[in-house]
Write a protein that holds these residues in place. Sequence first.
Motif, PDB file in Angstrom:
ATOM      1  N   ALA A  74      41.467  18.448  11.168  1.00  0.00           N
ATOM      2  CA  ALA A  74      41.365  19.413  10.359  1.00  0.00           C
ATOM      3  C   ALA A  74      40.915  18.716   8.748  1.00  0.00           C
ATOM      4  CB  ALA A  74      42.522  20.200   9.957  1.00  0.00           C
ATOM      5  N   ASP A  75      41.548  17.568   8.531  1.00  0.00           N
ATOM      6  CA  ASP A  75      41.157  16.899   7.342  1.00  0.00           C
ATOM      7  C   ASP A  75      39.558  16.623   7.262  1.00  0.00           C
ATOM      8  OD1 ASP A  75      43.659  16.591   6.804  1.00  0.00           O
ATOM      9  OD2 ASP A  75      44.247  14.815   7.700  1.00  0.00           O
ATOM     10  N   PHE A  76      38.989  16.788   8.315  1.00  0.00           N
ATOM     11  CA  PHE A  76      37.529  16.295   8.235  1.00  0.00           C
ATOM     12  C   PHE A  76      36.557  17.633   8.798  1.00  0.00           C
ATOM     13  CE2 PHE A  76      39.509  12.288   9.477  1.00  0.00           C
ATOM     14  CZ  PHE A  76      39.047  11.685   8.292  1.00  0.00           C
ATOM     15  N   ALA A  77      37.116  18.830   8.349  1.00  0.00           N
ATOM     16  CA  ALA A  77      36.541  20.093   8.952  1.00  0.00           C
ATOM     17  C   ALA A  77      35.557  20.357   7.891  1.00  0.00           C
ATOM     18  CB  ALA A  77      37.586  21.089   8.659  1.00  0.00           C
ATOM     19  N   ASP A  78      34.229  20.503   8.162  1.00  0.00           N
ATOM     20  CA  ASP A  78      32.907  20.925   7.549  1.00  0.00           C
ATOM     21  C   ASP A  78      33.363  22.544   7.479  1.00  0.00           C
ATOM     22  OD1 ASP A  78      30.661  21.807   6.506  1.00  0.00           O
ATOM     23  OD2 ASP A  78      29.461  20.529   7.752  1.00  0.00           O
ATOM     24  N   GLU A  79      33.510  23.031   5.966  1.00  0.00           N
ATOM     25  CA  GLU A  79      33.876  24.472   5.715  1.00  0.00           C
ATOM     26  C   GLU A  79      32.463  25.131   5.080  1.00  0.00           C
ATOM     27  OE1 GLU A  79      37.010  24.047   3.001  1.00  0.00           O
ATOM     28  OE2 GLU A  79      38.439  23.843   4.559  1.00  0.00           O
ATOM     29  N   SER A  80      31.234  24.349   5.482  1.00  0.00           N
ATOM     30  CA  SER A  80      30.082  25.272   4.990  1.00  0.00           C
ATOM     31  C   SER A  80      29.875  26.433   5.774  1.00  0.00           C
ATOM     32  CB  SER A  80      28.875  24.608   5.213  1.00  0.00           C
ATOM     33  OG  SER A  80      28.785  23.832   6.504  1.00  0.00           O
ATOM     34  N   GLU A  81      30.550  26.654   6.787  1.00  0.00           N
ATOM     35  CA  GLU A  81      30.345  27.606   7.778  1.00  0.00           C
ATOM     36  C   GLU A  81      31.655  27.889   8.460  1.00  0.00           C
ATOM     37  OE1 GLU A  81      27.462  27.344  11.289  1.00  0.00           O
ATOM     38  OE2 GLU A  81      26.471  26.720   9.483  1.00  0.00           O
ATOM     39  N   ASP A  82      31.809  29.089   8.939  1.00  0.00           N
ATOM     40  CA  ASP A  82      32.845  29.429  10.021  1.00  0.00           C
ATOM     41  C   ASP A  82      32.401  29.660  11.186  1.00  0.00           C
ATOM     42  OD1 ASP A  82      33.880  32.231   8.019  1.00  0.00           O
ATOM     43  OD2 ASP A  82      32.028  32.077   9.091  1.00  0.00           O
ATOM     44  N   ALA A  83      33.317  30.381  12.059  1.00  0.00           N
ATOM     45  CA  ALA A  83      32.795  30.939  13.672  1.00  0.00           C
ATOM     46  C   ALA A  83      31.796  31.793  13.565  1.00  0.00           C
ATOM     47  CB  ALA A  83      34.062  31.196  14.149  1.00  0.00           C
ATOM     48  N   PRO A  84      30.852  31.989  14.455  1.00  0.00           N
ATOM     49  CA  PRO A  84      29.979  32.991  14.472  1.00  0.00           C
ATOM     50  C   PRO A  84      30.632  34.383  14.264  1.00  0.00           C
ATOM     51  CG  PRO A  84      29.567  31.447  16.039  1.00  0.00           C
ATOM     52  CD  PRO A  84      30.567  31.109  15.360  1.00  0.00           C
ATOM     53  N   PRO A  85      29.966  35.162  13.887  1.00  0.00           N
ATOM     54  CA  PRO A  85      30.548  36.733  13.581  1.00  0.00           C
ATOM     55  C   PRO A  85      30.944  37.347  15.007  1.00  0.00           C
ATOM     56  CG  PRO A  85      28.415  36.347  12.372  1.00  0.00           C
ATOM     57  CD  PRO A  85      28.410  35.399  13.185  1.00  0.00           C
ATOM     58  N   LEU A  86      29.996  37.295  15.897  1.00  0.00           N
ATOM     59  CA  LEU A  86      30.760  38.004  17.283  1.00  0.00           C
ATOM     60  C   LEU A  86      31.820  37.046  17.748  1.00  0.00           C
ATOM     61  CD1 LEU A  86      29.569  40.098  19.009  1.00  0.00           C
ATOM     62  CD2 LEU A  86      28.144  38.435  20.317  1.00  0.00           C
ATOM     63  N   ILE A  87      32.168  35.969  17.676  1.00  0.00           N
ATOM     64  CA  ILE A  87      33.317  35.379  17.995  1.00  0.00           C
ATOM     65  C   ILE A  87      34.363  35.743  17.197  1.00  0.00           C
ATOM     66  CG2 ILE A  87      34.588  33.240  18.291  1.00  0.00           C
ATOM     67  CD1 ILE A  87      31.862  32.089  19.146  1.00  0.00           C
ATOM     68  N   ARG A  88      33.952  35.833  15.827  1.00  0.00           N
ATOM     69  CA  ARG A  88      35.191  36.406  14.959  1.00  0.00           C
ATOM     70  C   ARG A  88      35.678  37.790  15.434  1.00  0.00           C
ATOM     71  NH1 ARG A  88      35.412  34.480   9.650  1.00  0.00           N
ATOM     72  NH2 ARG A  88      37.079  35.691   9.581  1.00  0.00           N
ATOM     73  N   ALA A  89      34.692  38.544  15.693  1.00  0.00           N
ATOM     74  CA  ALA A  89      35.195  39.938  16.285  1.00  0.00           C
ATOM     75  C   ALA A  89      35.841  39.939  17.374  1.00  0.00           C
ATOM     76  CB  ALA A  89      33.756  40.721  16.315  1.00  0.00           C
ATOM     77  N   GLU A  90      35.417  39.138  18.388  1.00  0.00           N
ATOM     78  CA  GLU A  90      36.229  38.894  19.645  1.00  0.00           C
ATOM     79  C   GLU A  90      37.700  38.515  19.267  1.00  0.00           C
ATOM     80  OE1 GLU A  90      36.195  36.402  23.732  1.00  0.00           O
ATOM     81  OE2 GLU A  90      34.631  36.351  22.479  1.00  0.00           O
ATOM     82  N   VAL A  91      37.836  37.577  18.567  1.00  0.00           N
ATOM     83  CA  VAL A  91      39.302  36.733  18.343  1.00  0.00           C
ATOM     84  C   VAL A  91      40.224  37.840  17.393  1.00  0.00           C
ATOM     85  CG1 VAL A  91      40.409  34.709  17.421  1.00  0.00           C
ATOM     86  CG2 VAL A  91      38.340  34.707  18.482  1.00  0.00           C
ATOM     87  N   GLY A  92      39.300  38.384  16.468  1.00  0.00           N
ATOM     88  CA  GLY A  92      40.174  39.442  15.333  1.00  0.00           C
ATOM     89  C   GLY A  92      40.652  40.592  15.897  1.00  0.00           C
ATOM     90  N   ALA A  93      40.206  40.971  17.217  1.00  0.00           N
ATOM     91  CA  ALA A  93      40.828  42.012  17.873  1.00  0.00           C
ATOM     92  C   ALA A  93      41.929  41.579  18.430  1.00  0.00           C
ATOM     93  CB  ALA A  93      39.666  42.582  18.880  1.00  0.00           C
TER      94      ALA A  93
END
Length: 725
Positions: free
Chosen positions: A46-65
């Motif tokens: 996690a210390d080397f995470a690139d935070e310029s973007e996060d998970a794709p929206p469709l995956i966010r919708a799937e996990v967020g449910a």
Amino acid sequence: MGPNSKKKNNDWLNGAIPVSDDEWLSQAVPVSEDEWNQIANSGPNADFADESEDAPPLIRAEVGALEKPEDRLKALRKHYPDAQYDPEDPDSNFVYTDEKGVVRRYNAPNWLPFSLGDWASIAPEGGETVGSILGAGGGAIGGGILGTAVAPGPGTAAGAVTGGIAGAGTGAVAGREVTQRGLNWIFGNEDTRTGKEQLIDAGQTFALGAIGEGVGPLLLKPAARAAKGYLIGGKAVDDVATVKGRVGDMRSIGIEPTPGMVSGSERHATLEHALKNTIPGEQIEARIKDAYSKTGDEFDRITSAMNNGNPAMSRAELGSALKEQAQAAKDAGFARSEQLYDDVTAKVTAKPPASNTAKYVTDLQTEKAALSNTGKRIHEKHIDRVIEEAAPLIEDAKNGVLDFQQLKEYRTYLGGLMSDPGIDKTLKSRLNGIYKAATADMEETALASGDDAAQAWRKANNQYRRLMDSETGYGKGGLAAKIVDPKTDTDAIHDLVFKNKAKGGNQIAAARRSILRAEGGKEAWDNVAGSVVERLGKKTLEGGETVFDTTTFLKNWKDEAFSKEAKDALFKGTKHQQFRDDLDKVARIAGNLQRYTKHDNHSNTAKHLTALGSLNPLSRQNIYATAIGSALSAGSLTAGVAVAGGKIAQSGGAHALKGYRADLLTSPEVVNWLANVPKAEMQRGGLKAHVKRLVDIRKSAPNRVAVAINEYLRDLRYDETDNNE
């Protein structure tokens, strides 16, 4: 059960990331297989995470449910096998390595409060929030109708209140559950919550939804106890007593709060602000505006009552009122002193010997004889003047014609000489000496005249001493003396009394004492207090109009700015004392609203964009928000949920759970359409053309889905007759 999780879904997800491990591992990865295996086995750092973007929206919708962190991690690992809990936020965030070998966070920090991925992942909360607010309106209508049928008149109000509570709770539960179940079915994910855990989550959702509708102890306590004070995936909500207190404060002045206003949950507040500038979130915006408006109305009610409907006085007017009343009190004090000394005169029987005055003159003569030539130049004329002033008094005392009244008048005469602004300081000092000697002669005469005269003397002398004291009266250097001083500007008087209110109430108490001594003092002080309080909460606009402002009031009313002692000095023992508690309540509400609105996006650019977006039904925000938070009014009219004994009994809420969103979000074609909204923005025709594609989908869709699309387009305010051209 939905489609198998391993089934390719490119046919309807239009190029979403393949779900099987082999499919995406076979794609180009800029690392060797050994390196990749090492990364996969050790997990992402996690210390080397690139935070310029996060998970794709469709995956966010799937996990967020999903609710449980382990279920969410399992769903994420379908796409990213090395996904792990984020060490910085293990309850709600994850880290993983994407297809290019870049370590990323599932929900990366971003400048705007809601990215496209955020919109996708908050589908359940969006359904919960808007369902709660819209459900409250529907529940109130249904409850009112039912109450009228049972008991016309009173039943209407009672039914509307309880219906609003139940509708809010039910709408929240229905909105969240419909969205979650639909998305889990689509993505083929398993919700492993036990029946008890689902009851707890639903009970919590109901409680938070119903909070804004004034939920009482019978509803709030069991649900909040079951929820254990937490909002799943977010920070802890505040304790039950605090939440109930906020609800009570707001409802007492006519505010119908949203859950985010009272729960203390940052996530809830942020979500409501994200939704408020969308079509289904207009009721959130309306409640926020209403809350501020009613808080200002309550402040105006209090200050209007304190000022008897008159406008607040300016600083100069306040200073002038204080000066006028203080001078009246001073005049009254000296008049009272004169009266008391007259009473002594009436009881005195002895003749004044004037021995103390004679001794003082003898001392002056001795001093004069010892003066050097220089001393004579400086002091001789003043000594002669004082001896000359005392000679008639001493002569009358020798001849036996001096009485107590003459002695009293003589002392008053000396006081007049000393009060001359242009008097020489040396002369004043020597006149003060003979003044004290004359006072001693008066005391000896009174004490020699018996107990009645002695008691009258002590009473008059004590009153005069207080009158001339710098702290309790009008003595030199005291506050009262400064107030009545003709040279003190009226603007400055306001600061003399109230400037140090943060450090205590001494100045205010002293000013109040001096004012209350005169006739009409209580009324004058009440008028001053009303104006002072009103000025604490008002700010002046560019055009000169003054309006209530929560920030101004909180800044000026907090104990650090206006101490408890100063408030006691202003209010305690006055007819305005009752308003102090009311003002404290206004401060609590204003403070809570200020905490709530800090989660708003205060960027002017973002404000303008979202404001324009709320007027444009075909904005991306409105398309998403309407899909996840559409109206549940038909089901909410008869919906009712009661929380009792840890179980949820549903009454008439089934229809709400079968609202059109269930059919909308379980249609692969519609979800595919929603997933392509961002891409459509960049294509010819934009979102207008994209919505027309949904109209085309409706033509060949099953009847239930076609009806759902119709309802959705109606809530989106899409006009097919002109296509919003």
